[in-house]
Write a protein that holds these residues in place. Structure first.
Motif, PDB file in Angstrom:
ATOM      1  N   ALA A  14       0.835  -1.196   0.000  1.00  0.00           N
ATOM      2  CA  ALA A  14       0.000   0.000   0.000  1.00  0.00           C
ATOM      3  C   ALA A  14       0.877   1.255   0.000  1.00  0.00           C
ATOM      4  N   GLY A  15       1.977   1.216   0.742  1.00  0.00           N
ATOM      5  CA  GLY A  15       2.897   2.354   0.756  1.00  0.00           C
ATOM      6  C   GLY A  15       3.542   2.593  -0.596  1.00  0.00           C
ATOM      7  N   ILE A  16       3.934   1.527  -1.253  1.00  0.00           N
ATOM      8  CA  ILE A  16       4.539   1.661  -2.587  1.00  0.00           C
ATOM      9  C   ILE A  16       3.526   2.270  -3.552  1.00  0.00           C
ATOM     10  N   LEU A  17       2.318   1.723  -3.560  1.00  0.00           N
ATOM     11  CA  LEU A  17       1.292   2.263  -4.458  1.00  0.00           C
ATOM     12  C   LEU A  17       0.956   3.712  -4.116  1.00  0.00           C
ATOM     13  N   SER A  18       0.905   4.041  -2.834  1.00  0.00           N
ATOM     14  CA  SER A  18       0.636   5.421  -2.431  1.00  0.00           C
ATOM     15  C   SER A  18       1.735   6.351  -2.897  1.00  0.00           C
ATOM     16  N   GLY A  19       2.972   5.895  -2.825  1.00  0.00           N
ATOM     17  CA  GLY A  19       4.087   6.706  -3.306  1.00  0.00           C
ATOM     18  C   GLY A  19       3.981   6.990  -4.793  1.00  0.00           C
ATOM     19  N   PHE A  20       3.462   6.012  -5.526  1.00  0.00           N
ATOM     20  CA  PHE A  20       3.233   6.214  -6.959  1.00  0.00           C
ATOM     21  C   PHE A  20       2.010   7.093  -7.200  1.00  0.00           C
ATOM     22  N   GLY A  21       1.162   7.233  -6.176  1.00  0.00           N
ATOM     23  CA  GLY A  21      -0.049   8.034  -6.308  1.00  0.00           C
ATOM     24  C   GLY A  21      -1.228   7.270  -6.876  1.00  0.00           C
ATOM     25  N   LEU A  48      -8.463   5.905   6.136  1.00  0.00           N
ATOM     26  CA  LEU A  48      -8.385   7.370   6.185  1.00  0.00           C
ATOM     27  C   LEU A  48      -7.207   7.827   7.049  1.00  0.00           C
ATOM     28  N   LEU A  49      -7.001   7.157   8.159  1.00  0.00           N
ATOM     29  CA  LEU A  49      -5.851   7.499   9.012  1.00  0.00           C
ATOM     30  C   LEU A  49      -4.532   7.184   8.311  1.00  0.00           C
ATOM     31  N   TYR A  50      -4.511   6.089   7.556  1.00  0.00           N
ATOM     32  CA  TYR A  50      -3.317   5.706   6.799  1.00  0.00           C
ATOM     33  C   TYR A  50      -2.999   6.743   5.718  1.00  0.00           C
ATOM     34  N   PHE A  51      -4.042   7.223   5.056  1.00  0.00           N
ATOM     35  CA  PHE A  51      -3.863   8.098   3.905  1.00  0.00           C
ATOM     36  C   PHE A  51      -3.206   9.433   4.270  1.00  0.00           C
ATOM     37  N   LEU A  52      -3.518   9.968   5.435  1.00  0.00           N
ATOM     38  CA  LEU A  52      -2.979  11.289   5.796  1.00  0.00           C
ATOM     39  C   LEU A  52      -1.442  11.329   5.790  1.00  0.00           C
ATOM     40  N   PRO A  53      -0.761  10.495   6.567  1.00  0.00           N
ATOM     41  CA  PRO A  53       0.704  10.559   6.519  1.00  0.00           C
ATOM     42  C   PRO A  53       1.273  10.052   5.193  1.00  0.00           C
ATOM     43  N   ALA A  54       0.629   9.059   4.576  1.00  0.00           N
ATOM     44  CA  ALA A  54       1.145   8.530   3.305  1.00  0.00           C
ATOM     45  C   ALA A  54       1.101   9.610   2.230  1.00  0.00           C
ATOM     46  N   GLY A  55      -0.012  10.322   2.154  1.00  0.00           N
ATOM     47  CA  GLY A  55      -0.139  11.399   1.173  1.00  0.00           C
ATOM     48  C   GLY A  55       0.839  12.532   1.447  1.00  0.00           C
ATOM     49  N   LEU A  56       1.001  12.886   2.711  1.00  0.00           N
ATOM     50  CA  LEU A  56       1.923  13.968   3.053  1.00  0.00           C
ATOM     51  C   LEU A  56       3.376  13.605   2.740  1.00  0.00           C
TER      52      LEU A  56
END
Length: 120
Positions: A14-21, A48-56
């Protein structure tokens, strides 16, 4: 061991995919509901809690490399915030079974459009 490895793997992917956006939260939701057996609403709250720091953490790299369309930023963020609030309110009033089906339908439509969509 599985109690530790599977959540670690899901979080890493999930972190890898989030980094790719592209959809790290979607993968996390699938893991939490299908494999971890969590209620859809609880999984959405965790997402939702995961998304905040991952997006930032991902945003500065995208901004630095010019991958943020500044003209679209204000309208997209404004509409997104309003719709996220309304959808969250609606999701808390829906039956969990219906919510899961809607989410599954959404994933199916996105998957089919990605498989059959035309490339630019």
């Amino acid at each position: 061991m599985r109690e530790f490895f599977l959540p670690l793997l899901a979080g890493a992917l999930a972190g890898i995919l989030s980094g790719f956006g592209v959809g790290g939260g979607t993968l996390l939701l699938v893991y939490l509901t299908v494999f971890a057996g969590l209620d859809q609403r609880l999984a959405q709250g965790i997402n939702l809690l995961y998304f905040l720091p991952a997006g930032l953490l991902a945003l500065p790299a995208h901004w630095k490399n010019g991958y943020v369309e500044k003209r679209a930023l204000l309208p997209a963020v404004s509409a997104g915030l309003v719709c996220a609030g309304l959808a969250a309110w609606a999701a808390t009033s829906l039956e969990v079974r219906l919510l899961r089906r809607l989410f599954g339908g959404f994933l199916t439509v996105i998957g089919i459009s990605e498989l059959l969509g035309k490339r630019k």
